[in-house]
Design a protein around this motif. Structure first.
Motif, mmCIF file in Angstrom:
data_model
loop_
_atom_site.group_PDB
_atom_site.id
_atom_site.type_symbol
_atom_site.label_atom_id
_atom_site.label_comp_id
_atom_site.label_asym_id
_atom_site.label_seq_id
_atom_site.Cartn_x
_atom_site.Cartn_y
_atom_site.Cartn_z
ATOM 1 N N ARG A 1 0.814 -1.213 -0.063
ATOM 2 C CA ARG A 1 0.155 0.127 0.055
ATOM 3 C C ARG A 1 0.972 1.234 0.131
ATOM 4 N NH1 ARG A 1 -2.879 -0.883 4.402
ATOM 5 N NH2 ARG A 1 -1.537 0.208 5.744
ATOM 6 N N SER A 2 1.879 1.264 0.706
ATOM 7 C CA SER A 2 2.948 2.233 0.712
ATOM 8 C C SER A 2 3.686 2.598 -0.288
ATOM 9 C CB SER A 2 3.922 2.149 1.967
ATOM 10 O OG SER A 2 4.996 3.307 1.945
ATOM 11 N N ILE A 3 4.015 1.403 -1.018
ATOM 12 C CA ILE A 3 4.885 1.750 -2.300
ATOM 13 C C ILE A 3 3.854 2.383 -3.517
ATOM 14 C CG2 ILE A 3 5.921 0.351 -4.187
ATOM 15 C CD1 ILE A 3 7.154 -1.605 -2.069
ATOM 16 N N LYS A 4 2.463 1.658 -3.279
ATOM 17 C CA LYS A 4 1.808 2.154 -4.488
ATOM 18 C C LYS A 4 1.382 3.541 -4.004
ATOM 19 C CE LYS A 4 -2.712 0.911 -4.449
ATOM 20 N NZ LYS A 4 -4.168 0.349 -4.177
ATOM 21 N N GLU A 5 0.996 3.859 -3.194
ATOM 22 C CA GLU A 5 0.880 5.504 -2.830
ATOM 23 C C GLU A 5 1.973 6.248 -3.255
ATOM 24 O OE1 GLU A 5 -0.020 5.667 1.266
ATOM 25 O OE2 GLU A 5 -1.916 4.897 1.113
ATOM 26 N N GLU A 6 3.163 5.909 -2.956
ATOM 27 C CA GLU A 6 4.326 6.585 -3.491
ATOM 28 C C GLU A 6 4.321 6.760 -5.055
ATOM 29 O OE1 GLU A 6 9.457 6.949 -2.957
ATOM 30 O OE2 GLU A 6 8.204 5.384 -2.088
ATOM 31 N N ILE A 7 4.048 5.659 -5.809
ATOM 32 C CA ILE A 7 4.188 5.619 -7.067
ATOM 33 C C ILE A 7 3.168 6.426 -7.734
ATOM 34 C CG2 ILE A 7 3.947 3.972 -9.130
ATOM 35 C CD1 ILE A 7 5.526 1.690 -7.497
ATOM 36 N N GLU A 8 1.762 6.363 -7.168
ATOM 37 C CA GLU A 8 0.919 7.068 -7.633
ATOM 38 C C GLU A 8 0.966 8.647 -7.625
ATOM 39 O OE1 GLU A 8 -1.592 5.748 -9.662
ATOM 40 O OE2 GLU A 8 -0.465 3.784 -9.318
ATOM 41 N N ILE A 9 1.656 8.878 -6.599
ATOM 42 C CA ILE A 9 2.012 10.240 -6.377
ATOM 43 C C ILE A 9 3.034 10.897 -7.446
ATOM 44 C CG2 ILE A 9 3.289 11.743 -4.833
ATOM 45 C CD1 ILE A 9 1.578 10.642 -2.401
ATOM 46 N N LEU A 10 4.178 9.967 -7.405
ATOM 47 C CA LEU A 10 5.097 10.225 -8.354
ATOM 48 C C LEU A 10 4.702 10.311 -9.849
ATOM 49 C CD1 LEU A 10 7.959 8.052 -7.247
ATOM 50 C CD2 LEU A 10 8.042 10.493 -7.547
ATOM 51 N N LYS A 11 3.534 9.679 -10.140
ATOM 52 C CA LYS A 11 2.980 9.685 -11.498
ATOM 53 C C LYS A 11 2.280 10.983 -11.955
ATOM 54 C CE LYS A 11 1.766 4.785 -12.167
ATOM 55 N NZ LYS A 11 0.451 3.676 -12.291
ATOM 56 N N LYS A 12 1.945 11.696 -10.610
ATOM 57 C CA LYS A 12 1.158 13.010 -10.767
ATOM 58 C C LYS A 12 2.410 14.432 -11.092
ATOM 59 C CE LYS A 12 -2.601 11.926 -7.840
ATOM 60 N NZ LYS A 12 -3.551 12.321 -6.737
ATOM 61 N N ILE A 13 3.440 14.040 -10.787
ATOM 62 C CA ILE A 13 4.600 14.906 -10.509
ATOM 63 C C ILE A 13 5.183 15.225 -11.669
ATOM 64 C CG2 ILE A 13 6.551 15.731 -9.374
ATOM 65 C CD1 ILE A 13 5.638 14.187 -6.837
ATOM 66 N N ASN A 14 5.220 16.266 -12.295
ATOM 67 C CA ASN A 14 6.055 16.823 -13.552
ATOM 68 C C ASN A 14 6.784 18.258 -13.481
ATOM 69 O OD1 ASN A 14 7.236 16.900 -15.981
ATOM 70 N ND2 ASN A 14 5.459 17.240 -17.045
ATOM 71 N N HIS A 15 7.723 18.204 -12.853
ATOM 72 C CA HIS A 15 8.482 19.609 -12.493
ATOM 73 C C HIS A 15 10.074 19.309 -12.591
ATOM 74 C CE1 HIS A 15 9.827 23.171 -10.273
ATOM 75 N NE2 HIS A 15 8.378 23.524 -10.183
ATOM 76 N N THR A 16 10.423 20.261 -13.226
ATOM 77 C CA THR A 16 11.928 20.293 -13.144
ATOM 78 C C THR A 16 12.926 19.966 -11.968
ATOM 79 O OG1 THR A 16 13.934 21.341 -14.519
ATOM 80 C CG2 THR A 16 12.444 22.694 -13.204
ATOM 81 N N HIS A 17 12.042 20.779 -11.038
ATOM 82 C CA HIS A 17 12.756 20.322 -9.428
ATOM 83 C C HIS A 17 12.348 19.382 -8.582
ATOM 84 C CE1 HIS A 17 15.281 23.663 -10.653
ATOM 85 N NE2 HIS A 17 14.492 24.588 -10.915
ATOM 86 N N CYS A 18 11.627 18.263 -9.306
ATOM 87 C CA CYS A 18 11.181 17.035 -8.606
ATOM 88 C C CYS A 18 11.636 16.013 -9.361
ATOM 89 C CB CYS A 18 9.472 17.161 -8.476
ATOM 90 S SG CYS A 18 9.002 18.396 -7.350
ATOM 91 N N ILE A 19 12.125 15.025 -8.659
ATOM 92 C CA ILE A 19 12.285 13.564 -9.238
ATOM 93 C C ILE A 19 11.322 13.127 -10.030
ATOM 94 C CG2 ILE A 19 11.252 12.007 -7.634
ATOM 95 C CD1 ILE A 19 14.935 11.796 -8.981
ATOM 96 N N LYS A 20 11.683 12.726 -11.363
ATOM 97 C CA LYS A 20 10.726 12.207 -12.198
ATOM 98 C C LYS A 20 10.618 10.629 -12.342
ATOM 99 C CE LYS A 20 9.492 12.743 -17.407
ATOM 100 N NZ LYS A 20 10.244 13.232 -18.640
ATOM 101 N N PHE A 21 9.077 10.358 -12.354
ATOM 102 C CA PHE A 21 9.053 8.778 -12.405
ATOM 103 C C PHE A 21 8.919 8.268 -13.806
ATOM 104 C CE2 PHE A 21 5.620 5.573 -12.877
ATOM 105 C CZ PHE A 21 6.171 4.692 -12.191
#
Length: 541
Positions: A161-181
């Motif tokens: 559940r924790s890993i899925k939540e992290e991945i689903e959050i990463l999928k939403k993020i698209n910013h040059t100063h955030c890690i990219k999934f």
């Protein structure tokens, strides 16, 4: 005897309708799980398994002990046996999670990795997993956070559940100063999360080895203030999450770029309708806000406190103190955590300010830090106020790189697939630039990589007050573009800085605001932007 049992032996199970299955909140994460149960003729167990939280992140399931105990009967073994027919036989990075069969994996350095990823080296610990560097066939390297699977149902349920939540959050993020999934995969032993870029170091290491005699280092560190504030504002207001564990170890440095990472305990409140939580399982106490110690609700201003602590450490290094200076002040008062030592915070700020007076400058960043480190949550600035203050500041070196020097950025990433190619007849020229207003704006775009034949997301800054077209060395290195020497020299004056370049590179990019591609020869510079298109003359051929 158990092997001869069939669904008829479980009369209390009722086959759910296709609509009931589609409407289940877990169904979109469990397409392969549903396919397996349909194929084994145990459709009546689909809803109970979805209710138990089992989804595609669980695959492949190596043993029945990981399955929900209440479902520990023949369907479990049938499920485990049949799953291999639906798992993927190869792995490609496609920004999604892919459960892999044994054909897709190979042993490298004593661990199993997808055959398409070549293990390079161990990078360190990241949250609950280890981080390694891998390389794809095309030559690009990525960071992979690997989690060893738990062997029992309750432990596996919490971990997945924790890993899925992290991945689903990463999928939403698209910013040059955030890690990219880039994608993730599941194997019988591990789950791997592939991210871009592979950093040079984290901020803690960067500050501890900071070379004060190198002018570019001071400019880079000063730029980090605005870049981190911009990233935090994006997370809070565009994505609807707060990080919850901002600290130097969770901030990466890649060349001149600073990157927020490790969203393993981030809270996505976009589904909750509010921004507070009473329960946060894992956080770093040193940088955690005072309300955490009081067991009071935290919200996005708790992130502001944590970033303020990081800013104070950055400020002390920027002003020629050691990276451990603030820590020593806290420890001298018998404290390890910022929140427990307001007098230590005041003394550190005072010392940095006094050094500024002796050097005939005012450490402007201390004004922001004082607003961020207010003990009472409601008294702190929010991330919009912080980013606006930094973007409007004027100092040398500047506190905000060109990439983030705007109060209301556009973060969405749209791309028109209907394009016409505009050829440019001479270097450093773009068509139609003479009609652009004398203002700066930044828009998302796609940059074409001739080596990998892939379009990459970048941001194009258009500013008619500067001359020529420019590209950051970070982007050139990141996408392995091929620069060339020129007989001319380009000069860029911006934000109190002057950049001189004698190297250029030809690029093709597709703006978000027009259904066409543009090409240009851009000067290569260490400045903190992706592409800068300045005032040029229309000489297209």
């Amino acid at each position: 005897m158990a092997r001869n049992m069939s669904p008829r032996d479980f009369p209390n199970r009722v086959k759910a309708s296709a609509q009931e299955i589609r409407d289940h909140e877990n169904a979109k994460f469990a397409t392969k799980v549903i396919e397996i149960l349909n194929s084994t003729n145990f459709q009546e167990h689909i809803v109970p398994i979805l209710d138990a939280g089992v989804d595609d992140y669980w695959l492949p399931i190596p043993r029945h002990t990981i399955m929900p105990p209440k479902l520990d009967f023949p369907p479990c073994q049938a499920f485990i046996n049949h799953q291999w027919s639906v798992l993927e036989k190869s792995y490609e990075l496609n920004a999604s999670h892919v459960p892999l069969g044994t054909q897709a994996m190979s042993e490298q350095d004593g661990k199993r990795f997808p055959k398409s990823l070549t293990y390079k080296r161990y990078l360190g610990q990241g949250g609950a997993g280890i981080v390694v560097e891998v390389q794809v066939a095309g030559g690009k390297c990525y960071a992979v956070k690997r989690f060893s699977r738990r062997a029992e149902y309750l432990e596996a349920k919490g971990q997945l559940r924790s890993i899925k939540e992290e991945i689903e959050i990463l999928k939403k993020i698209n910013h040059t100063h955030c890690i990219k999934f880039m994608g993730s995969y599941g194997d019988v032993d591990d789950i791997g999360v592939v991210m871009d870029p592979v950093a040079d170091c984290n901020l803690e290491s960067f500050l501890s080895t900071f070379n004060h005699s190198e002018p570019n280092n001071r400019m880079m560190l000063a730029n980090f203030f605005g870049c981190l504030a911009s990233a935090l504002m994006y997370l809070h207001y565009e994505v609807g999450i707060r990080h919850k564990d901002i600290k130097p170890q969770n901030i990466l440095v890649k060349k001149d770029r600073v990157i927020l990472t490790d969203f393993g305990i981030s809270l996505d409140w976009s589904k909750q309708g509010h921004s507070t939580t009473q329960e946060e399982a894992r956080r770093s106490p040193k940088y955690c806000a005072p309300e955490a110690a009081r067991d009071q609700p935290r919200n996005r201003k708790s992130d502001i406190w944590s970033l303020g602590c990081v800013f104070l450490e950055m400020s002390s290094v920027l002003r020629r103190f050691s990276s451990s200076y603030v820590k020593m002040i806290l420890e001298d008062r018998g404290r390890a955590n910022f929140r427990d030592c307001p007098e230590g915070i005041r003394d550190a700020i005072s010392a940095v300010r006094e050094r500024g007076k002796s050097d005939n400058y005012d450490p402007l960043e201390l004004q922001w830090i004082e607003q961020m480190l207010q003990l009472e949550n409601e008294m702190r600035w929010n991330s919009k106020e912080l980013q606006l203050a930094i973007s409007q500041s004027r100092s040398n070196p500047p506190f905000c790189g060109i990439c983030c020097n705007r109060p209301e950025p556009t973060w969405h990433d749209r791309f028109s697939t209907s394009r016409t190619h505009v050829r440019i007849g001479s270097p450093l020229v773009l068509p139609g630039a003479e009609a652009r207003p004398a203002t700066r704006r930044t828009e998302p775009a796609k940059l074409y990589d001739n080596n990998t034949k892939i379009w990459h997301t970048v941001k194009v800054t258009r500013d008619s007050s500067v001359s020529g077209a420019w590209i950051s060395k970070r982007v050139v290195d990141l996408y392995r573009l091929q620069p060339f020497r020129t007989s001319q020299r380009g000069t860029l004056d911006m934000g109190g800085q002057q950049f001189v370049a004698d190297t250029a590179v030809g690029v093709t990019f597709a703006p978000d605001t027009a259904n066409e591609t543009e090409t240009a020869d851009c000067w290569v510079t260490p400045a903190s932007f992706d592409l800068l298109i300045g005032n040029t003359t229309n000489q297209s051929g």
